[in-house]
Design an enzyme around this catalytic site. Structure first.
Site: not given
Ligand code: PBG
Length: 343
Positions: A212, A266
């Site tokens: 992330k 992400k």
């Protein structure tokens, strides 16, 4: 002009230049293009992220995400039924918690009847055939919008891990099938696995938000769950620097060693190279979150008539397949599913 090789007396033909190879032969008709198509998007690739609010019969638009709404659980149940009808395999839930219920440590994560757990119970009861993925991060529950417990300006890793591991057990108890921690604290995957197993939840899987990145593309999401006004500073002490790819690899290796069943990248589109690298390196179920800012960018351009929104949506989702994804979390999921079904 290259002075060492004299030009041929007569210009070469295209067949001489390409030695008779012509890439366009297979592109000449719809049937041949379909025949050689390498990647395909199907409804089985889609996980739908949805936003939940308290109350009944409530439906709130999200200004920064046109076409996406926050729904109370009763209305969300109907949408989840519709997702199941379309064949979408799983949903991912994100709560917008009342401000009065947020505090410095995000203690409501540990309430068995918090918004996310009530939503899981309702969905499991009404639509048992759909998979439920829950994020166990603290940010919807903290008064400062960070994913960790904050003390004197520092995010406390180990205390946060203990809390999210306990929160994961409550989410599993409520019926969550996959725990997806999005907080990026060190050691969280192993701690969640231990806690789930000790509580008898060996069958509950973990989808790690393994890579992330500290991204600007989360902006609209923070409006959706009401953290944008709260967040002070940034998340750079726990999310990955967008400049780094080897680090993303080491982070994923660690999460897999700790017991992650699936990994996620992400944001999605700006990080297709990371997806490809993870898939090639680990051969694990690999997912991408097409985040709020990606969704809103496409929607905004389409609303202005600058791009064909439907085609851009499908092209963006197909790009994830090409990059190596087994599945995608797009806010577009039901729209894409309807198109794929010819509806
Ligand atoms: C935080 C979290 C984020 C998203 C989901 N959970 C990022 C953030 O606010 O820092 C982003 C999702 C999106 O942008 O669609 N745990």
């Amino acid at each position: 002009m290259n002075k060492h090789t004299p030009l041929p007396a007569t210009p070469r033909s295209v067949d001489e230049i390409t030695s008779g190879r012509r890439m366009r032969r297979m592109r000449k008709a719809d049937w041949s293009r379909r025949l050689v198509q390498e990647n395909r998007l199907s409804v089985d690739d889609l996980i739908w992220p949805i936003f939940i609010i308290d109350g009944e019969n409530r439906r709130e638009p999200i200004a920064a995400m046109p076409g996406v709404e926050r729904l109370s659980i009763d209305l969300a149940v109907r949408e989840v039924e519709e997702a199941a009808r379309l064949g979408i395999p799983a949903i991912a839930t994100f709560p917008n918690v009342d401000l009065s219920l947020r505090d410095a440590t995000g203690s409501r994560l540990l309430d068995p009847d918090n918004l996310i757990n009530r939503a899981t119970r309702a969905f499991k009861k009404a639509v048992p055939q759909i998979g439920i993925i829950t994020d166990v991060a603290l940010d919807p529950f903290t008064s400062h919008g960070h994913d960790g417990i904050l003390r004197d300006g520092i995010i406390l890793n180990d205390e946060t891990v203990a809390q999210i591991a306990a929160g994961a057990v409550l989410q599993a108890e409520a019926g969550s099938d996959i725990i997806a921690p999005s907080d990026m604290m060190d050691g969280r995957i192993g701690a969640i696995r231990d806690a789930l197993d000790r509580a008898g939840h060996q069958d509950v899987a973990i989808m790690s938000y393994a890579t992330k990145f500290a991204s600007a593309f989360y902006g609209p999401y923070r409006e959706a769950i009401g953290t944008s006004g709260l967040l002070k500073g940034d998340k750079k002490t726990y999310y990955i620097d967008p400049a780094n790819t080897d680090e993303a690899l080491r982070e994923t290796e660690q999460d897999l060693a700790e017991g992650a069943d699936m990994v996620m990248v992400k944001p999605g589109m700006p990080y297709l190279d990371i997806i490809r690298r993870l898939k090639d390196s680990f051969a694990m179920p690999t997912f991408a979150y097409q985040v709020s800012g990606e969704y809103s960018s496409i929607e905004a351009a389409a609303a202005n008539g600058w791009i064909d929104g439907e085609r851009a949506m499908m092209e963006s989702l197909l790009a994830f397949k090409r990059a190596g994804c087994d599945g995608i979390l797009p806010y577009f999921a039901p729209r894409a599913a309807r198109l794929l079904a010819g509806e």
